[in-house]
Write an enzyme that holds these catalytic residues in place. Structure first.
Site, PDB file in Angstrom:
ATOM      1  NE  ARG A  50      -2.083   3.931 -11.312  1.00  9.99           N
ATOM      2  CZ  ARG A  50      -1.936   5.170 -10.878  1.00  9.99           C
ATOM      3  NH1 ARG A  50      -1.359   6.080 -11.651  1.00  9.99           N
ATOM      4  NH2 ARG A  50      -2.326   5.518  -9.680  1.00  9.99           N
TER       5      ARG A  50
ATOM      6  CD  GLU B 164       0.160  -9.406   1.105  1.00 10.70           C
ATOM      7  OE1 GLU B 164      -0.678  -8.513   0.864  1.00 10.70           O
ATOM      8  OE2 GLU B 164      -0.155 -10.536   1.490  1.00 10.70           O
TER       9      GLU B 164
ATOM     10  N   GLY C  65       0.758  -1.242   0.000  1.00 10.62           N
ATOM     11  CA  GLY C  65       0.000   0.000   0.000  1.00 10.62           C
ATOM     12  C   GLY C  65       0.785   1.286   0.000  1.00 10.62           C
TER      13      GLY C  65
ATOM     14  CE1 TYR D 110      -1.747  -2.820  -8.830  1.00  9.48           C
ATOM     15  CE2 TYR D 110      -0.433  -0.993  -8.004  1.00  9.48           C
ATOM     16  CZ  TYR D 110      -1.012  -2.233  -7.818  1.00  9.48           C
ATOM     17  OH  TYR D 110      -0.837  -2.888  -6.625  1.00  9.48           O
TER      18      TYR D 110
ATOM     19  NE  ARG E 285       0.136   2.631  -5.988  1.00  6.10           N
ATOM     20  CZ  ARG E 285      -0.839   2.676  -6.897  1.00  6.10           C
ATOM     21  NH1 ARG E 285      -0.663   3.322  -8.027  1.00  6.10           N
ATOM     22  NH2 ARG E 285      -1.998   2.097  -6.655  1.00  6.10           N
TER      23      ARG E 285
ATOM     24  CB  CYS F 200     -13.884   6.421 -30.018  1.00  4.25           C
ATOM     25  SG  CYS F 200     -13.053   6.715 -31.578  1.00  4.25           S
ATOM     26  CD  GLU F 201     -14.970   5.042 -23.838  1.00  2.00           C
ATOM     27  OE1 GLU F 201     -15.542   5.813 -23.023  1.00  2.00           O
ATOM     28  OE2 GLU F 201     -15.357   3.918 -24.119  1.00  2.00           O
TER      29      GLU F 201
ATOM     30  CE1 TYR G 217      -8.202   2.249  -9.735  1.00  4.94           C
ATOM     31  CE2 TYR G 217      -6.041   2.440 -10.754  1.00  4.94           C
ATOM     32  CZ  TYR G 217      -7.064   1.661 -10.252  1.00  4.94           C
ATOM     33  OH  TYR G 217      -6.922   0.305 -10.259  1.00  4.94           O
TER      34      TYR G 217
HETATM   35  C1  PLP Z   1      -2.773  -4.857  -4.396  1.00  2.00           C
HETATM   36  C2  PLP Z   1      -2.345  -5.557  -3.165  1.00  2.00           C
HETATM   37  C3  PLP Z   1      -1.073  -5.336  -2.634  1.00  2.00           C
HETATM   38  C4  PLP Z   1      -0.096  -4.331  -3.222  1.00  2.00           C
HETATM   39  O1  PLP Z   1      -0.534  -3.041  -3.070  1.00  2.00           O
HETATM   40  P1  PLP Z   1       0.457  -1.826  -3.438  1.00  2.00           P
HETATM   41  O2  PLP Z   1      -0.333  -0.636  -3.130  1.00  2.00           O
HETATM   42  O3  PLP Z   1       0.771  -1.959  -4.877  1.00  2.00           O
HETATM   43  O4  PLP Z   1       1.652  -1.961  -2.576  1.00  2.00           O
HETATM   44  C5  PLP Z   1      -0.691  -6.051  -1.524  1.00  2.00           C
HETATM   45  N1  PLP Z   1      -1.535  -6.949  -0.953  1.00  2.00           N
HETATM   46  C6  PLP Z   1      -2.763  -7.189  -1.427  1.00  2.00           C
HETATM   47  C7  PLP Z   1      -3.617  -8.190  -0.760  1.00  2.00           C
HETATM   48  C8  PLP Z   1      -3.216  -6.495  -2.539  1.00  2.00           C
HETATM   49  O5  PLP Z   1      -4.445  -6.717  -3.004  1.00  2.00           O
END
Ligand code: PLP
Length: 420
Positions: A314, A275, A240, A372, A278, A343-344, A318
């Site tokens: 993106r 995990e 995240g 992404y 990004r 075409c959008e 977003y």
């Molecule tokens: C998407 C996701 C991540 C990675 O998120 P980032 O913002 O790219 O670091 C980690 N864990 C889970 C479960 C996710 O769905």
């Protein structure tokens, strides 16, 4: 920090001038920097040195190119996957099954079985029934599936609604106030080795406070679970962490994050799983594109580039911001809108932006497109699927081909009754 910089007035990826890639491969094309991936992988790892026993599972949905995965596998990263397809990629890249975490709110029974057959290291359970099904599948194989329970801590990550995952109305995780009871029931299954809990509250987090609040709740939950007699050996803190998209964006650094983690988890006595997606991939890639036309507009001209929303979704999805610079800037500036050929109206990358002056035939890049980006590409408007190039020092290779419309067309059939 990344390895995309001007040399003698021309944008380079490491030691490769981008016009050389455009010449060899055509545009649009994603260009990745190996040195940047490696650097991000090392910085993130180093940032967590004070956090005890740490496992790193790169969230491969951010950029699942198999060559990229190979680089990160070299850096000692495992993989966080959300489908059997991603699991196959991780395995193909040489990531050991035991270093793979299977997340995802909709793992099918078939995918659970495939992951058990592969021997993956951790299942992140999203609901009780999934745990029961996994336990039964594992039991039938005389195995115990290693698992953690993903909880929804009900915190607002303060990010875009479409990438927020930790509010109670989001589809992810089990309600934190039900977690202890659910853990009690699931831990009774012979087929499960339930080791702890997981969270992931959202992506592109620009503030550590919501994460710290979520981690504090998880710390309380770990204590409650232990008080209820459970052995908790692992906590998965998700990903995240955000990256700067605008030149002046200031985001928490991996070091800030690592210090917060060390503080928040000091007395947990568990193995921590991370995990990151990004933060590893975002600044390691750019989308290289050619200006097709500069079309006069009512307020500002439209710079029509050959990359579109199908290549980089993106902005349309977003409202994201991607910095645009010319590959060989003249020093002149222009106020312009930047749009693709699709075409959008949503196929617009920027409105009324002060950019390097460009003209038809010039090359430009959208920065911070390594995460992404290509992975969300489609062939909408019967455009080619965008290719990917990996640079390493002064060499580069196409690591994903451009898939032409003819190839897509060849996979479609006209049924007998419509033939003439
Ligand atoms: C998407 C996701 C991540 C990675 O998120 P980032 O913002 O790219 O670091 C980690 N864990 C889970 C479960 C996710 O769905």
């Amino acid at each position: 920090m990344d390895h995309f910089a001007y040399r003698d007035g021309v944008m380079h990826a490491e030691d490769v001038a981008l016009p050389a890639i455009a010449e060899a491969v055509g545009t649009p094309v994603y260009v990745y920097s190996t040195a940047t991936f490696r650097r991000h992988a090392q910085v993130f790892r180093d940032a967590l040195k004070g956090a005890g026993r740490v496992h790193l599972a790169y969230a491969i949905k951010a950029n699942p190119n198999v060559a990229v995965l190979r680089v990160l596998a070299d850096e000692g990263y495992g993989a966080d996957v959300v489908s059997a397809g991603e699991m196959q990629r991780a395995l193909a890249a040489g990531i050991p099954a035991s270093d793979i975490v299977f997340s995802g709110v909709g793992k099918t029974r078939r995918e659970l079985a495939q992951a058990l057959d592969a021997g993956i290291g951790q299942f992140n359970l999203e609901l009780e029934e999934e745990g029961e099904v996994l336990a039964a599948l594992a039991h039938a194989r005389r195995e115990r599936a290693p698992a953690v329970l993903r909880v929804n801590p009900d915190v607002d990550a303060g990010t875009h609604a479409k990438i927020s995952t930790g509010r109670k109305e989001n589809k992810f995780g089990v309600a934190i106030d039900q977690a202890v009871a659910m853990f009690d029931r699931l831990s009774k299954h012979d087929g499960l080795d339930l080791r702890g809990v997981a969270i992931h509250i959202g992506s592109q987090l620009a503030d550590l406070a919501p994460l710290e609040a979520a981690y504090a709740r998880i710390g309380e939950l770990v204590a409650e679970l232990r008080a209820a007699g459970h052995t908790i050996s692992r906590v998965d803190l998700g990903g995240g962490l955000g990256v700067p998209y605008k030149p002046n964006d200031v985001l928490p650094s991996p070091a800030d994050y690592g210090a917060m983690v060390a503080r928040a988890t000091a007395d947990w006595d568990v193995e921590l799983m991370f995990e990151p997606g990004r933060v590893i991939a975002g600044n390691a890639g750019v989308l290289l594109t050619e200006v097709i036309w500069v079309k006069p507009g009512v307020v500002n001209p439209y710079v029509i580039v050959d990359a579109a929303m199908n290549d980089l979704a993106r902005v349309a999805m977003y409202d994201a911001y991607h910095d645009f610079v010319a590959v060989a800037p003249s020093g002149e500036r222009m106020m312009a809108n930047i749009a693709g050929p699709v075409c959008e109206t949503g196929d617009t990358f920027a409105m009324g932006r002060d950019i390097d002056a460009v003209k038809s035939g010039d090359l430009g890049i959208f920065r911070t497109a390594g995460a992404y980006g290509a992975t969300m590409a489609s062939t909408y408007n019967s455009r080619a699927l965008v290719p990917e190039v990996l640079v390493d020092g002064d060499r580069f290779a196409v690591v994903a081909d451009r898939i032409h419309p003819e190839t897509i067309l060849a996979a479609e059939r006209v049924p007998e009754w419509l033939k003439r």
